[in-house]
Design an enzyme around this catalytic site. Structure first.
Site, short mmCIF file in Angstrom:
data_model
loop_
_atom_site.label_atom_id
_atom_site.label_comp_id
_atom_site.label_asym_id
_atom_site.label_seq_id
_atom_site.Cartn_x
_atom_site.Cartn_y
_atom_site.Cartn_z
N ASP A 164 -10.78 4.06 10.25
CA ASP A 164 -10.19 2.88 10.89
C ASP A 164 -10.65 2.69 12.33
O ASP A 164 -9.84 2.49 13.23
CB ASP A 164 -8.66 2.91 10.78
CG ASP A 164 -8.19 2.67 9.35
OD1 ASP A 164 -8.45 1.57 8.84
OD2 ASP A 164 -7.60 3.59 8.73
N LYS A 206 -6.87 2.67 -2.91
CA LYS A 206 -7.47 3.63 -1.99
C LYS A 206 -8.16 4.73 -2.78
O LYS A 206 -7.82 4.97 -3.94
CB LYS A 206 -6.38 4.22 -1.10
CG LYS A 206 -6.90 4.99 0.10
CD LYS A 206 -5.85 5.18 1.17
CE LYS A 206 -6.45 5.98 2.31
NZ LYS A 206 -5.56 6.10 3.46
N HIS A 237 -8.66 -6.13 3.86
CA HIS A 237 -8.39 -5.42 5.10
C HIS A 237 -9.75 -5.06 5.64
O HIS A 237 -10.44 -4.20 5.08
CB HIS A 237 -7.59 -4.13 4.86
CG HIS A 237 -6.11 -4.33 4.93
ND1 HIS A 237 -5.22 -3.31 4.78
CD2 HIS A 237 -5.39 -5.46 5.16
CE1 HIS A 237 -3.99 -3.80 4.92
NE2 HIS A 237 -4.06 -5.09 5.13
N GLU A 279 -2.93 -2.88 -2.67
CA GLU A 279 -4.11 -2.31 -1.98
C GLU A 279 -4.44 -0.92 -2.52
O GLU A 279 -3.62 -0.01 -2.47
CB GLU A 279 -3.81 -2.21 -0.47
CG GLU A 279 -4.94 -1.60 0.35
CD GLU A 279 -4.60 -1.50 1.85
OE1 GLU A 279 -3.44 -1.79 2.22
OE2 GLU A 279 -5.50 -1.10 2.61
N ASP A 325 -12.09 7.24 5.96
CA ASP A 325 -11.34 6.01 6.25
C ASP A 325 -10.77 6.09 7.66
O ASP A 325 -9.57 6.14 7.88
CB ASP A 325 -10.22 5.88 5.21
CG ASP A 325 -9.36 4.64 5.41
OD1 ASP A 325 -9.89 3.64 5.91
OD2 ASP A 325 -8.17 4.68 5.05
N ASP A 348 -9.64 -2.98 0.97
CA ASP A 348 -9.81 -2.45 2.33
C ASP A 348 -11.17 -1.76 2.32
O ASP A 348 -11.40 -0.86 1.50
CB ASP A 348 -8.67 -1.47 2.63
CG ASP A 348 -8.77 -0.84 4.01
OD1 ASP A 348 -9.87 -0.38 4.37
OD2 ASP A 348 -7.75 -0.76 4.71
N TRP A 387 0.86 -1.19 0.00
CA TRP A 387 0.00 0.00 0.00
C TRP A 387 0.89 1.24 0.00
O TRP A 387 1.85 1.32 0.76
CB TRP A 387 -0.92 0.05 1.22
CG TRP A 387 -1.63 1.38 1.25
CD1 TRP A 387 -2.63 1.79 0.41
CD2 TRP A 387 -1.32 2.50 2.09
NE1 TRP A 387 -2.97 3.09 0.69
CE2 TRP A 387 -2.19 3.54 1.71
CE3 TRP A 387 -0.42 2.71 3.13
CZ2 TRP A 387 -2.17 4.80 2.33
CZ3 TRP A 387 -0.39 3.96 3.75
CH2 TRP A 387 -1.26 4.99 3.36
N HIS A 398 -11.70 2.01 1.96
CA HIS A 398 -11.07 2.69 0.83
C HIS A 398 -11.98 2.90 -0.38
O HIS A 398 -11.52 2.96 -1.51
CB HIS A 398 -9.81 1.92 0.39
CG HIS A 398 -8.71 1.98 1.40
ND1 HIS A 398 -7.45 1.51 1.18
CD2 HIS A 398 -8.70 2.48 2.67
CE1 HIS A 398 -6.69 1.69 2.24
NE2 HIS A 398 -7.44 2.28 3.17
N ASP A 431 -7.55 -4.26 9.77
CA ASP A 431 -6.75 -3.04 9.63
C ASP A 431 -7.49 -1.86 10.22
O ASP A 431 -8.33 -1.25 9.57
CB ASP A 431 -6.45 -2.79 8.14
CG ASP A 431 -5.63 -1.51 7.93
OD1 ASP A 431 -5.06 -1.00 8.92
OD2 ASP A 431 -5.56 -1.03 6.78
C1 RNT Z 1 -4.01 2.85 4.74
C2 RNT Z 1 -4.11 1.41 4.42
C3 RNT Z 1 -2.99 0.55 4.93
C4 RNT Z 1 -2.58 0.91 6.34
C5 RNT Z 1 -1.69 -0.10 7.01
C6 RNT Z 1 -1.01 0.48 8.21
O1 RNT Z 1 -5.15 3.55 4.41
O2 RNT Z 1 -5.32 0.90 4.85
O3 RNT Z 1 -3.32 -0.78 4.82
O4 RNT Z 1 -3.69 1.09 7.16
O5 RNT Z 1 -0.82 -0.64 6.11
ZN ZN Z 2 -5.59 -1.23 4.69
#
Ligand code: RNT
Ligand code: ZN
Length: 412
Positions: free
Chosen positions: A290, A222, A280, A220, A288, A253, A179, A256, A320
């Site tokens: 998290d 985004k 993720h 990955e 995003d 993810d 990523w 994203h 994640d």
């Molecule tokens: C960031 C991505 C990535 C990170 C990690 C720490 O938006 O989701 O995967 O969160 O690699």
């Molecule tokens: Zn991620």
């Protein structure tokens, strides 16, 4: 009759064998992200978290080194049923002198491999393309400066070799996921150029043929990052095409994408065209963000899709998120237990029956059955699973975390 026996009978009435379900669930590995334990700090003293991501909160007791982080992981793993994997970032190397990221070797992760071996855990890996002076402008593999690109390409090459060594040493494949934060705050004048450079960098990174039986590569995508709102080089379309043409895995993810897009809906489309898919699992709130994974509708739907597609062995599930506002060990336990609960609930659903309603155009029965399933005694089967896996049932795990906070975390 025990509560579990009662639940077993009810599910048997729907044609579901709860014993088989418990065996299936016990074999699903979820990758537990090490970075929840220290707010994505890592062991390099790199300073501020960069790359358009953020861990908010200042709950005391975060891990400051390998010993503390592994002690916290152990505490969490005691309270999570099943045997899983730990997901590392390159910034978590355990070295006695500073090693820059383009020079990392498998030896620099020896301590992690020993840790994982001891506990029968797998290890996954991620190059770290943020929180570093050479990523100060949030441009890495797509940078217009060839010297910066060189550094990050070399970093990613090292990381594939490290992940391959994890796979070989631990006797189970390791996922190496790339990523990058690359993007722009303002509407760019050139969208194609950075993507061409990213494509070239990836081609060079993946040119080295490593052992695909122990190393899986993923990319990955985004949609945007903080301070990078206008344009992301590694968009979903970019990576979906790149992965399809180059035989690497896509990693989705669920933080994203645009807020009304769902990853659950993307899973079957991806699986039709690729052998494996990586996830993720996170919880975006307005952006995003998290947040810790909750047992919400989208988590259940992600699990339903994996199970309905009969793809438990094709979807690599990793978590994640990073919440610095609550006890970090509890954050791990809550998210992992929720992911497992979602899978259990999906495994306890008579998908064939419900699908038959859809195919027959009987949408009334379909809706009725989907709703009735919500009040089946899923919790009794979960409790039985926890008993068999010898982890605390229901909320009793919380007292253990609170004790650990008193005895260990509060003393840091
Ligand atoms: C960031 C991505 C990535 C990170 C990690 C720490 O938006 O989701 O995967 O969160 O690699
Ligand atoms: Zn991620």
């Amino acid at each position: 009759m025990s509560y579990y026996e009662y639940a077993k009978e009810l599910y048997a009435g729907l044609g579901i064998d709860t014993e088989a379900v418990l065996n299936t669930l016990a074999n699903v590995k979820i990758s537990l992200h090490c970075w929840q334990g220290d707010d994505v700090n890592g062991f390099e003293n790199a300073g501020e978290l960069s790359g358009g991501i953020a861990a908010t909160g200042n709950y005391p007791g975060k891990a400051r080194n390998f010993e503390e982080l592994t002690s916290d992981l152990d505490e969490a793993l005691k309270l999570i049923p099943g045997t899983h994997k730990v997901n590392l970032h390159a910034s978590y190397a355990v070295t006695d002198r500073p090693v820059d990221r383009d020079a990392l070797r498998p030896e620099d992760f020896r301590a992690w491999v020993d840790y994982a071996k001891d506990r029968s855990l797998g290890l996954d890996f991620n190059p770290t393309l943020f929180s570093h002076p050479k990523a100060a402008d949030s441009l890495t593999l797509s940078h217009s400066d060839p010297a910066i690109r060189r550094f990050w390409v070399d970093h990613c090459k090292c990381c594939r070799r490290i992940a391959e060594s994890f796979g070989r040493e631990l006797g189970q494949p390791s996922l190496d996921n790339i990523w990058i934060p690359d993007g722009y705050k303002e509407v760019p004048a050139d969208r194609l150029g950075p993507r061409m450079r990213l494509k070239e960098s990836l081609d060079e990174i993946f040119a080295e043929k490593l052992d695909g039986s122990v190393l899986y590569d993923s990319v990955e995508s985004k949609v945007f990052g903080i301070g990078l709102e206008a344009y992301t080089v590694g968009s979903h379309e970019f990576y979906m095409n790149y992965a399809a043409k180059n035989g690497v895995l896509c990693l989705l993810d669920n933080g994203h994408f645009h807020p009304t897009e769902t990853v659950s809906d993307k899973i079957p489309s991806m699986l039709l065209f690729s052998d494996k898919l990586a996830l993720h699992v996170t919880r975006p709130m307005r952006w995003d963000s998290d947040h810790v994974v909750r047992l919400d509708d989208e988590l259940r739907e992600i699990a339903n899709e994996i199970v309905r597609c009969n793809a438990l062995d094709r979807v690599l599930i990793g978590l994640d998120y990073f919440d610095a506002s609550i006890n970090r060990v509890a954050a791990w336990v809550i998210g992992m237990r929720n992911m497992e609960k979602a899978l259990l609930s999906a495994l306890l659903t008579p998908h064939a029956t419900i699908k038959a309603f859809q195919d027959a155009g009987d949408f009334t029965s379909l809706l009725a059955m989907q709703e009735e399933m919500k009040s089946y005694p899923f919790a009794e089967v979960w409790d039985e699973y926890c008993r068999r896996q010898e982890v605390p049932a229901r909320e009793s795990w919380l007292a253990e975390v609170q004790k650990y906070e008193r005895d260990v975390l509060s003393k840091r």
